[in-house]
Design an enzyme around this catalytic site. Sequence first.
Site, mmCIF file in Angstrom:
data_model
loop_
_atom_site.group_PDB
_atom_site.id
_atom_site.type_symbol
_atom_site.label_atom_id
_atom_site.label_comp_id
_atom_site.label_asym_id
_atom_site.label_seq_id
_atom_site.Cartn_x
_atom_site.Cartn_y
_atom_site.Cartn_z
ATOM 1 N N ARG A 191 -32.119 3.416 39.369
ATOM 2 C CA ARG A 191 -31.793 4.372 38.204
ATOM 3 C C ARG A 191 -30.157 5.152 38.497
ATOM 4 O O ARG A 191 -29.468 5.588 37.203
ATOM 5 C CB ARG A 191 -32.219 5.896 38.729
ATOM 6 C CG ARG A 191 -31.888 6.787 37.537
ATOM 7 C CD ARG A 191 -33.119 8.217 37.108
ATOM 8 N NE ARG A 191 -34.087 8.497 38.562
ATOM 9 C CZ ARG A 191 -33.006 9.320 39.851
ATOM 10 N NH1 ARG A 191 -32.076 9.898 39.348
ATOM 11 N NH2 ARG A 191 -34.018 9.617 40.508
ATOM 12 N N TYR B 142 -25.805 9.018 11.794
ATOM 13 C CA TYR B 142 -27.274 8.867 12.039
ATOM 14 C C TYR B 142 -27.841 9.448 12.271
ATOM 15 O O TYR B 142 -27.847 9.950 12.663
ATOM 16 C CB TYR B 142 -27.012 7.292 13.667
ATOM 17 C CG TYR B 142 -28.045 6.781 13.511
ATOM 18 C CD1 TYR B 142 -28.457 5.653 13.034
ATOM 19 C CD2 TYR B 142 -28.991 7.337 14.715
ATOM 20 C CE1 TYR B 142 -29.817 5.333 13.684
ATOM 21 C CE2 TYR B 142 -30.395 6.833 15.781
ATOM 22 C CZ TYR B 142 -30.610 5.616 14.112
ATOM 23 O OH TYR B 142 -31.945 5.076 14.682
ATOM 24 N N ASP C 46 -18.844 6.381 17.200
ATOM 25 C CA ASP C 46 -20.195 5.508 17.640
ATOM 26 C C ASP C 46 -19.654 4.148 16.489
ATOM 27 O O ASP C 46 -19.512 3.842 15.353
ATOM 28 C CB ASP C 46 -21.799 6.168 16.835
ATOM 29 C CG ASP C 46 -22.073 5.168 16.408
ATOM 30 O OD1 ASP C 46 -22.259 3.953 16.289
ATOM 31 O OD2 ASP C 46 -23.685 5.547 16.070
ATOM 32 N N LYS D 160 -28.883 -3.474 18.049
ATOM 33 C CA LYS D 160 -28.395 -3.591 16.735
ATOM 34 C C LYS D 160 -27.363 -5.056 16.745
ATOM 35 O O LYS D 160 -27.875 -6.278 17.515
ATOM 36 C CB LYS D 160 -27.419 -2.502 16.348
ATOM 37 C CG LYS D 160 -28.251 -1.010 16.232
ATOM 38 C CD LYS D 160 -29.681 -1.426 15.500
ATOM 39 C CE LYS D 160 -30.075 -0.260 15.286
ATOM 40 N NZ LYS D 160 -29.908 1.461 15.532
HETATM 41 C C1 PLP Z 1 -29.694 2.299 15.100
HETATM 42 C C2 PLP Z 1 -28.887 3.062 15.765
HETATM 43 C C3 PLP Z 1 -27.910 4.138 16.959
HETATM 44 C C4 PLP Z 1 -29.710 5.075 17.569
HETATM 45 O O1 PLP Z 1 -30.054 3.534 18.398
HETATM 46 P P1 PLP Z 1 -31.094 3.209 18.833
HETATM 47 O O2 PLP Z 1 -31.178 1.564 20.038
HETATM 48 O O3 PLP Z 1 -32.593 2.604 18.279
HETATM 49 O O4 PLP Z 1 -31.413 4.568 19.923
HETATM 50 C C5 PLP Z 1 -27.380 5.222 16.732
HETATM 51 N N1 PLP Z 1 -26.420 5.209 16.078
HETATM 52 C C6 PLP Z 1 -26.247 4.213 14.758
HETATM 53 C C7 PLP Z 1 -24.711 3.777 14.053
HETATM 54 C C8 PLP Z 1 -27.304 3.296 14.738
HETATM 55 O O5 PLP Z 1 -27.109 2.470 13.843
#
Ligand code: PLP
Length: 415
Positions: A66, A119, A191, A216
């Site tokens: 962890r 998001y 982000d 992603k």
């Molecule tokens: C998918 C996504 C998230 C969240 O990510 P997870 O891995 O699904 O928790 C945050 N920001 C953007 C731009 C995303 O496309």
Amino acid sequence: MKNKSHIFGLNNVGDGTRSVWSGEQVEHPYRATQTPIVASAAYGYQDIDEWYDVALGAAPGFIYSRMSNPTVETLEAKLCGLENAESAVAFSTGMAAISSVLYTFLSNGSRVVSTKDSYGGTNKVFEEFLPRMGVSVTLCETHSHEQIEAEIAKGCEVLYLETPTNPTLKIVDIKRLVAAAKKVGALVIADNTFATPLNQSPLELGVDIVVHSATKFLSGHADAMGGLVCGAEALIEKVRHYREINGAALDPFSAYFIIRGMKTLALRIRQQQSSAQAIAEYLLTEPLVESVNYPGLPSHPNYFIACQQMRGFGAMVSFVLVGGMEMVKTLLPQLQYGHCAGNLGAVETIYGPARTTSHVENTLEERIALGISEGLVRISVGIEDTCDLIADLKQAFEFVRNVSCSAPCAKDEVD
Ligand SMILES: *Cc1c(COP(=O)(O)O)cnc(C)c1O
């Protein structure tokens, strides 16, 4: 720990080389060439003094997964190489990363400024969870840099940016907003999921902390979930401490999948964004398409800013279909080379309406207020051949045209 980024001076090499080699360790057990999946909850010590030193952070090593894990650390080093960051920390999902960063730096009485187009999950943290902690949140119109600057100038602890946005691919001027944030001493978080580290380097534009959904483009194969946070060690150590306690650590199996995926990041992104550009240009010529969103189109309202702050325009395209949701329901099942799913960034092309993907949490009224039409379809362009993807779209649009022409007759019969 020694890793190859130091040996090869990875700052002077191309994106493909960096994707493959950054963060990779020089030596593995058994002379393995691949990062081992260290599936161990804890690490054993005979020497109590050594154990104590490692536990206190006075000597390198691992205690409990962890806190840190060798496979996960390799992934963190890999992101540092791609984002030119001093330090990184991995989480179980992108949302675990994003919420943990926000909870690390915000507390009762703080204020955060962001945009309405963040998001969906992030937006829920802003609207549902942070206010409960006594954090005030101001979400500005994403296209209005003046409004964002004015809100920042009133004073805030955190400025949270996301560009390009999901699913309308709006672009915000990172440098300009960082300048406003620095004047009031705010921490800037960005982000970078949609752009990827290859197309946009927020840290170089003055951002303090970059967050990613590694689920992603970084992983690229839609088979693992993860989140990553990077920036200066002085900030990241606080986030790492938060992770140790809230427990949203990444497991080594997912870390391995993401490492493997990241090696082909440059290769994938090159193909995906060249197809995305071609698809966006094709969609502009399609009569059933009302509008197309892609930062690489000169018609994009912030094309100029995108050219300045991005090295490539990314693999996400969205368009509004004439006829709204009914037409979307007709079009999507006709597409052969694409999943219809709530995901993005994979090797397969993925189609999805905003109603069931990015804005599934919102009501119809909220989507309308956000300017998200029911006919909006998001495309995460995959690595298939460009001509096949365009041919696929063409045949699907042709089908919709035929159905919509015959629709009144079908209705007559029912009546
Ligand atoms: C998918 C996504 C998230 C969240 O990510 P997870 O891995 O699904 O928790 C945050 N920001 C953007 C731009 C995303 O496309």
